[in-house]
Design an enzyme around this catalytic site. Sequence first.
Site, short mmCIF file in Angstrom:
data_model
loop_
_atom_site.label_atom_id
_atom_site.label_comp_id
_atom_site.label_asym_id
_atom_site.label_seq_id
_atom_site.Cartn_x
_atom_site.Cartn_y
_atom_site.Cartn_z
N GLU A 1 0.83 -1.20 0.00
CA GLU A 1 0.00 0.00 0.00
C GLU A 1 0.87 1.25 0.00
O GLU A 1 0.55 2.24 -0.67
CB GLU A 1 -0.95 -0.01 1.19
N GLU A 2 1.95 1.22 0.75
CA GLU A 2 2.84 2.37 0.79
C GLU A 2 3.42 2.68 -0.59
O GLU A 2 3.47 3.84 -1.02
CB GLU A 2 3.98 2.10 1.78
N ARG A 3 3.84 1.65 -1.31
CA ARG A 3 4.46 1.87 -2.61
C ARG A 3 3.45 2.35 -3.65
O ARG A 3 3.76 3.25 -4.45
CB ARG A 3 5.15 0.57 -3.06
N ALA B 1 2.72 5.94 -2.91
CA ALA B 1 3.82 6.81 -3.33
C ALA B 1 3.80 7.06 -4.83
O ALA B 1 4.05 8.19 -5.28
CB ALA B 1 5.16 6.18 -2.91
#
Length: 417
Positions: free
Chosen positions: A274-276, A279
């Site tokens: 989810e973070e990637r 981003a």
Amino acid sequence: MASSCSRVFIRSRSPFPGFWSRCYSENAARETIPIYTQEHSSLRESLRKIIEKNIIPFVDKWEEAGAFPAHRIFKILGQAGFLGINKPIEYGGLGLDFSYNIAVAEELGNIPCGGIPMAIGVQTDMATPALARFGSDELRRQFLVPTIAGDMVACLGISEIGAGSDVANIETNAVKNGDDYIINGGKMWITNGCQADWMCLLANTGDGPVHKSKSLICLPMKLPGIQVAKKIDKLGMRSSDTAQIFFEDVRVPRKYLIGEEGMGFTYQMLQFQEERLWAVAAMLAPMQNIIQETIEYARQRKVFGQSVLHNQTVHFRLAELETEIELVRSLLYRCVAQYIQGNDATKLASMAKLKAGRLVRKVADSCLQFWGGMGFTNEVLVSRLYRDMRLMSIGAGADEVMLSIICKYMGTLPGNK
């Protein structure tokens, strides 16, 4: 909205009066996009109003100060529902799917700096997904509810001086002692670390295999033994505070464990997806904004009797960059669609992160060149984003890690069977 004015930012020290009129690129968002609906557009419009009123007018001030008032801004965002987009309704979230997080991330990318969107992303898509998915009801009510409401600022404690992208190599330990853990070690490059109320901490809780000996723990940041050693002076992302933090015999209840003991590495790998994706989404608007402002500048800037934009080298290069942005956008949307359907999106997410991180560097560098000497000043957006976006090939897994993941899925990584 006229296309000629799309994506241009107000800057307080602009050498070109009237040039930095503020408006957004809405045309792309209004096109038919498989993962987006009118509800996504309405959500973005609501967020846009908050950004224009409460963030953009103060960005230059916060960049100079090296921090922004996270508690105040997060409270505004929390009251409007933007800190719990895909979090469970029973804990204050909106209960929407992850595509709405991506729409919000795209809109946050219109903030004329990288630090504030990144700090918001830590709160929504980096420090809290594992807690929302695996935490106990008690833990979620104690930490997730106030984080979604904007009453608490969260940070993510993964990286250490000797372990950045190599998560398995962390040395911070949490040793069981009765009903508590005793934590010793340190974390590095912690976004929101100077203002955080709690940390989603990854620590070693056992002596077994490195991928099965780590756990995620909700760690209140006011406990005795926690020292915010310094605020790190960074190349870019200036408005986002980043800390080095040490732990010395910090006692925390074992009930603050997220999910099962020993599953922290697995939870964090899921959290990374989810973070990637978040981003990548947050990089789209900055790239488009840089290109549009470069077009406007190059059109009016005269060299040897003609505009810089008139040179084929310039307008062809900008066309190539715009094309690559759209390719990244398509890859992102495909990956998000796969992810919300419950499929393994690791390979595509790694590809999107790799390509977006490299492309944003290329866009910033190419456009800065066309600004000439003006691009080497702090007076223009391109120079700020040139500094800020360099992080995108390092944070959340360096390019080389993304390549290794892709190779693993391709079956070409040495030792991979």
